[in-house]
Enzyme design. Structure first.
Site, PDB file in Angstrom:
ATOM      1  N   ASP A 134       0.847  -1.189   0.000  1.00  0.00           N
ATOM      2  CA  ASP A 134       0.000   0.000   0.000  1.00  0.00           C
ATOM      3  C   ASP A 134       0.886   1.244   0.000  1.00  0.00           C
ATOM      4  O   ASP A 134       1.937   1.245  -0.638  1.00  0.00           O
ATOM      5  CB  ASP A 134      -0.943  -0.036   1.214  1.00  0.00           C
ATOM      6  CG  ASP A 134      -2.244   0.714   0.971  1.00  0.00           C
ATOM      7  OD1 ASP A 134      -2.222   1.949   1.022  1.00  0.00           O
ATOM      8  OD2 ASP A 134      -3.273   0.063   0.724  1.00  0.00           O
ATOM      9  N   HIS A 167      -4.149   6.384   3.520  1.00  0.00           N
ATOM     10  CA  HIS A 167      -4.729   5.116   3.041  1.00  0.00           C
ATOM     11  C   HIS A 167      -4.085   3.884   3.666  1.00  0.00           C
ATOM     12  O   HIS A 167      -4.757   3.019   4.236  1.00  0.00           O
ATOM     13  CB  HIS A 167      -4.617   5.056   1.517  1.00  0.00           C
ATOM     14  CG  HIS A 167      -5.404   3.972   0.867  1.00  0.00           C
ATOM     15  ND1 HIS A 167      -4.937   2.681   0.725  1.00  0.00           N
ATOM     16  CD2 HIS A 167      -6.636   3.978   0.307  1.00  0.00           C
ATOM     17  CE1 HIS A 167      -5.843   1.957   0.100  1.00  0.00           C
ATOM     18  NE2 HIS A 167      -6.887   2.711  -0.170  1.00  0.00           N
ATOM     19  N   SER A 454     -11.348  -0.873  -0.687  1.00  0.00           N
ATOM     20  CA  SER A 454     -10.072  -0.786   0.029  1.00  0.00           C
ATOM     21  C   SER A 454     -10.220  -1.091   1.508  1.00  0.00           C
ATOM     22  O   SER A 454      -9.297  -1.582   2.145  1.00  0.00           O
ATOM     23  CB  SER A 454      -9.487   0.624  -0.098  1.00  0.00           C
ATOM     24  OG  SER A 454      -8.707   0.768  -1.237  1.00  0.00           O
TER      25      SER A 454
END
Length: 608
Positions: A134, A167, A454
């Site tokens: 990620d 994120h 996600s």
């Protein structure tokens, strides 16, 4: 179960020819034997290429202004196995709503309850490790067992423990945030993590980065690879990397995508990767969750393949998790000293005072002066409502949703207001209208909300680690099958393209494996149980023939595989003959599986 490093497995698999005419950013992957990689790198440099990734059995390089056929012509070298496009891969989250304030107490996200993760205890001694590919994990968030976390740095993307946006930190918290009395709790609290940061500041990377990352995950001893990312176009180098990890006993999990259409995203679309969709807190499918078809092949050869579409879903709408320190915004609201859920819209600050109901606040109203405006959603923009409140002398605004659920919103890119404003749930409307006073506090937080497949993907990754930690004699594929076998059927009855088998249930999967064993066949641990295959080979007029017969199949049809590739679906009650026209001898390995499943016989090898 620990995985050993997959040395050379990527280049050992059969690959296909890429048909992409021009790659993203003129960037290509060149597959080559490791022993001859230096020669190919020197050739690429001589041709003016810029090399980006030096992976196991491949390199990635930019050939400015060149399409695929031109690059193939330039790299006319016997050491090169394949040249293909290096596809872009993007982070997958559709929106982010910062709300809640778990800075002083532990908050359990709804998906933990929904997926039964709270009914099962993570076995920290089982050695489960999740490799998260990620945007990095920020070291400033204290809701992790940092002694259990490692990572790989990259000269192009930076240190793994410096965030490239929230994120990656949000994803990691959903997997393994610690059970420590504050913040949030992950699906597998305190699980071992290995972090690989593949995304640049713009939030995208390449398929070659993922292929190399898969090998790094293996080298780190990971059991599970979790990827909340994806993009268009398949890529054999990338596919081979994840197939190798799966073949070695691991589990690979990836996001279906957030465009709300039936497009297949990769790497989730590879058969070796478990594709994850997103649902909300009410067990509804998320409107952004992609739903590609399960059909493989075309025309008469088309058949269902559940490994190329959504297999299960998990909570992915407005999910609370970890953020880099101070990067999220939290909202707290009380009315008549009773706490109510709220979401931060704009403008930090703390205010308290009497309440004044402004209806839909379509105009200024002197009654709001010195008060907190209570406003209904509808008719005009959120910004204009708050502006009218502030123009009336209001010190804060509470905007109530006009449909079930919490109002998550912002005041837009051209916000000119300064008073703190929060969203509130429709269910609390009556209490808020009746209240005489209110308090609003908007500040920074280490925890925030995001939505997307996600968010559902790390939920399934963490749940897999949780279940697997209690059954670590199983393989990743067996854990994958157990999660599907026990998912709560949602949407259309049976397996469908939106939910797959349904919403994951950790306690159900644990009970299933306890009762049935890893293979899910009544306690047996060998593939196929009483399901057997017999194979008999012979030659006739130069053609190699293999007669296959089956016993103990669960259904009326079986899928037949030769050397790992499916060659036919046939009746389980009849003999199937495989005819091979290639010249010479050879060795061929067969297995049969119940149609559309991974319940298979032991392999049988025929030599000519």
């Amino acid at each position: 179960m620990k995985l050993s490093k997959i040395a050379g497995a990527i280049i050992a698999l059969t690959v296909s020819v890429s048909t992409t005419a021009k790659a993203d950013d003129d960037r290509y992957i060149i597959q080559v034997d490791n022993n001859n990689k230096g020669i190919v790198k020197a050739l690429a440099n001589k041709l003016g290429a810029q090399i980006h990734v030096d992976g196991n059995g491949f390199i990635s390089a930019t050939f400015a202004g060149k399409d695929l056929s031109q690059v193939k012509g330039l790299l006319n070298n016997p050491h090169i196995k394949l040249v293909e496009a290096d596809q872009r891969r993007h982070l997958m989250s559709v929106f982010s709503d910062d709300a809640g304030n778990p800075m002083t107490e532990q908050v359990t996200p709804y998906a933990v309850y929904q997926s039964q993760a709270d009914q099962l205890t993570f076995n920290a001694n089982a050695g489960m490790k999740v490799c998260i590919i990620d945007s990095g994990l920020d070291s400033t968030n204290g809701d992790f067992e940092w002694n259990n976390i490692t990572g790989d740095n990259d000269s192009g993307t930076g240190n793994w423990n410096d965030h490239g946006g929230p994120h990656g930190t949000h994803v990691a918290g959903t997997v393994a945030a610690a059970d420590n009395g504050f913040g949030v709790v992950g699906m597998a609290p305190g699980a071992d993590l290995h972090i690989i940061k593949v995304f640049n500041e713009d939030g995208w990377g390449y398929s070659s980065d993922l292929a190399k990352a898969a090998d790094l995950c293996s080298a780190a001893g990971a059991n599970i690879i979790s990827m909340s990312l994806g993009g268009g176009g398949s890529n054999s180098t990338e596919s081979n990397a994840f197939q190798a990890f799966t073949d070695a006993g691991g589990l690979v999990v990836a996001a279906a995508g957030n465009d709300g259409n039936n497009v297949r995203s990769y790497p989730a679309g590879y058969p070796s990767v478990m594709m994850i969709g997103a649902n909300d807190a009410d067990n509804n499918i998320a409107d952004f969750s992609q739903f590609p078809s399960c059909l493989s092949g075309r025309g008469k050869r088309a058949k269902d393949d559940e490994t190329i579409c959504v297999e299960v879903t998990a909570g992915g709408v407005d999910t609370l998790s970890t953020y880099p320190a101070g990067m999220a915004t939290s909202a707290n609201m009380t009315a008549d000293d009773v706490a109510y859920a709220s979401s931060a819209m704009e403008n930090s600050g703390a205010v308290n005072g009497g309440t004044y109901y402004m209806g839909t606040a379509e105009a200024t109203d002197s009654g709001a002066n010195g008060n907190i405006c209570v406003i209904d959603r509808g008719t005009i923009s959120f910004h204009d409502k708050v502006a009218n409140c502030e123009g009336s002398g209001g010190v804060g605004a509470i905007i109530i949703n006009n449909e079930a659920g919490m109002l998550y919103a912002t005041l837009g890119d051209t916000n000119t207001t300064t008073i703190p404003a929060v969203g509130a749930a429709f269910e609390d409307r009556a209490a808020l209208l009746a209240a005489g006073s209110a308090n609003i506090d908007i500040g920074t937080s280490d925890f925030g909300f995001m939505s997307g497949t996600s968010m559902a993907t790390p939920a399934v990754s963490g749940l897999a680690a949780l279940v697997w930690s209690n059954h670590n004699e199983c393989t990743g594929t067996e854990i994958r099958e157990a999660l599907k076998a026990t998912a709560m059927d949602s949407g259309a009855p049976g397996n469908d393209v939106y939910f797959g088998y349904g919403i994951v249930k950790a306690a159900g999967a644990d009970a299933y494996l306890t009762a049935n064993g890893c293979a899910g066949n009544g306690g047996g641990t060998e593939p196929g149980g009483d399901f057997t295959l017999s194979a008999s080979g012979y030659k006739s007029k130069g053609v190699k023939n293999v007669d296959l017969s089956f016993s103990g199949a669960a259904g009326s049809n079986v899928d037949v595989y030769r050397d790992g590739s499916m060659i036919a679906t046939t009746s389980a009650s009849s003999t199937y003959t495989d005819s091979i026209t290639s010249k010479g001898g050879g060795s061929y390995t067969y297995k049969a599986c119940d149609e559309g499943t991974s319940t298979c016989t032991a392999e049988q090898t025929v030599n000519f």
